[in-house]
Design an enzyme around this catalytic site. Structure first.
Site, PDB file in Angstrom:
ATOM      1  CG  ASP A 168       1.987  -3.606   5.416  1.00  0.00           C
ATOM      2  OD1 ASP A 168       2.851  -2.760   5.725  1.00  0.00           O
ATOM      3  OD2 ASP A 168       0.765  -3.363   5.412  1.00  0.00           O
ATOM      4  CG  HIS A 185      -0.392   0.126   2.536  1.00  0.00           C
ATOM      5  ND1 HIS A 185      -0.191   1.333   3.154  1.00  0.00           N
ATOM      6  CD2 HIS A 185       0.013  -0.820   3.421  1.00  0.00           C
ATOM      7  CE1 HIS A 185       0.310   1.141   4.362  1.00  0.00           C
ATOM      8  NE2 HIS A 185       0.458  -0.153   4.547  1.00  0.00           N
ATOM      9  CG  ASP A 217       3.125   0.851   7.607  1.00  0.00           C
ATOM     10  OD1 ASP A 217       2.711   0.160   6.665  1.00  0.00           O
ATOM     11  OD2 ASP A 217       2.433   1.148   8.603  1.00  0.00           O
ATOM     12  CD  GLU A 230      -2.622  -1.470   5.668  1.00  0.00           C
ATOM     13  OE1 GLU A 230      -2.574  -2.421   6.467  1.00  0.00           O
ATOM     14  OE2 GLU A 230      -2.209  -0.313   5.968  1.00  0.00           O
ATOM     15  CD  GLU A 231      -1.174   2.937   7.426  1.00  0.00           C
ATOM     16  OE1 GLU A 231      -1.753   2.554   8.463  1.00  0.00           O
ATOM     17  OE2 GLU A 231       0.029   2.737   7.218  1.00  0.00           O
ATOM     18  CG  HIS A 235       1.541   3.281  12.500  1.00  0.00           C
ATOM     19  ND1 HIS A 235       0.199   3.086  12.707  1.00  0.00           N
ATOM     20  CD2 HIS A 235       1.812   2.707  11.306  1.00  0.00           C
ATOM     21  CE1 HIS A 235      -0.309   2.410  11.687  1.00  0.00           C
ATOM     22  NE2 HIS A 235       0.655   2.172  10.824  1.00  0.00           N
TER      23      HIS A 235
END
Length: 347
Positions: free
Chosen positions: A239, A67, A184, A218-219, A319
């Protein structure tokens, strides 16, 4: 020093703002990047990109996904003092972006810069600045414009709903690390693009028609839950591997996920990936991610009848301000290269 090509591509990708819901620019970049390759590419209605390479068997397909959307924010409120309140896009903690530079993109396409701060930042004014909760009420954006009222901010064209992206602060080190926000999952996107390029350059005929979905939601939970051709038998999400206390993943190997918050991944596919790694001297770790979901698990929840798996490079400080090493990128590339040329998992 010539940098490893995949690392340079990651640098380019993380430097293009693409919070979930505003990914058109980076999808266009990828379309241009692959335009001279002999592959079929089309956007889905959600704005993701599906790249297809036909294989010997066109009745059974594979799908790999990574993603391109990232964490970010939206303007929730323009405060009376000319600062902005934010609403999160994706799952992060406010302390992870406190002090970060950001960009605000208006609906007319103009961009302004700012800094994400606590309202009570100055220790010379606020006695309990360090103790106050980092939350939606206390965090705000200080614009790099001479504004002190809501009206002055609106005159710039900034409105509620405008997207806010975080400065990636990307850096490649001489020791082989890349540290940046949004590894990410832009590290994995770069890996998939490099895989497609290698397949084309080496004139590899894949055993099965294979789709590469560059997903863009995706998030927020639904990037890869649709546009899965009915012939698809195996669905592999690429991922990040999450690193921390009690985890096996590290920054130097490819992570193979056994289970995340959605439950176990397909056991047969996991064993197949492990055997490919063993047979080809690829360093790997098997891990469980307790607070994690992927596009593959989203596809299963949506009812896709596929064998689903999850692998990826190990990413530290997920994150937040992330980091990985080129060794992990290389091992992930090597496992995917072997996987797309392998036979389907039986049973």
């Amino acid at each position: 020093m010539k940098r490893y090509e995949t690392m340079e591509l990651i640098r380019k990708l993380v430097s293009i703002p693409s919070p979930s819901g505003n990914t058109g620019e980076i999808i266009s970049f990828i379309e241009q990047y692959i335009k001279d390759w002999n592959v079929e590419a089309k956007r889905n209605h959600k704005g993701g990109l599906i790249i297809t390479i036909k294989g010997d068997d066109e009745k059974k397909h594979r799908l790999l996904t990574a993603h391109v959307d990232t964490l970010g924010a939206m303007v929730k409120e323009i405060k009376g003092n000319g600062r902005l309140k934010l609403s999160m896009i994706g799952g992060f903690r406010w302390n992870a972006v406190e002090g970060e530079y950001c960009e605000i993109e208006t609906s007319l396409g103009k961009t302004y810069t700012g800094t994400i701060l606590m309202h009570q930042t100055s220790v010379h004014v606020y006695k309990d600045a360090g103790k106050l909760e980092r939350n939606e009420e206390n965090i705000e954006v200080r614009l790099d414009e001479r504004v002190s009222s809501k009206e002055e901010v609106r005159e710039l064209g900034i409105e509620v709903g405008d997207f806010v992206s975080f400065d990636p602060r990307v850096q490649l080190t001489e020791s082989g690390y890349i540290k940046s926000r949004h590894l990410d999952d832009k590290a994995s996107v770069a890996i998939l693009l490099q895989l497609i390029k290698r397949i084309q350059e080496e004139n590899i005929v894949l055993p099965y028609t294979t789709h590469f979905l560059i997903s863009n939601n995706e998030e927020i939970g639904y990037g890869g839950n649709s546009n899965i051709p009915e012939e698809t038998v195996e669905y592999l999400a690429v991922d990040m591997g999450a690193i921390g206390d009690g985890q096996s993943s590290d920054e130097y190997t490819v992570s193979i996920c056994a289970k995340d918050s959605s439950g176990p991944y397909h056991y047969g596919l996991r064993k197949h990936l492990i055997q490919l790694a063993k047979d080809n001297n690829i360093d790997y770790k098997v891990d469980i991610y307790p607070y994690y979901g992927s596009d593959a698990s989203a596809a299963i929840r949506a009812g896709a009848d596929v064998k689903h798996g999850l692998i990826g490079p190990g990413i530290d400080a997920s994150h937040a301000f992330e980091r990985t090493h080129e060794s992990s990128i290389r091992h992930t590339e090597a496992l995917l290269y072997q996987y797309v040329q392998s036979t389907l998992v039986e049973g």
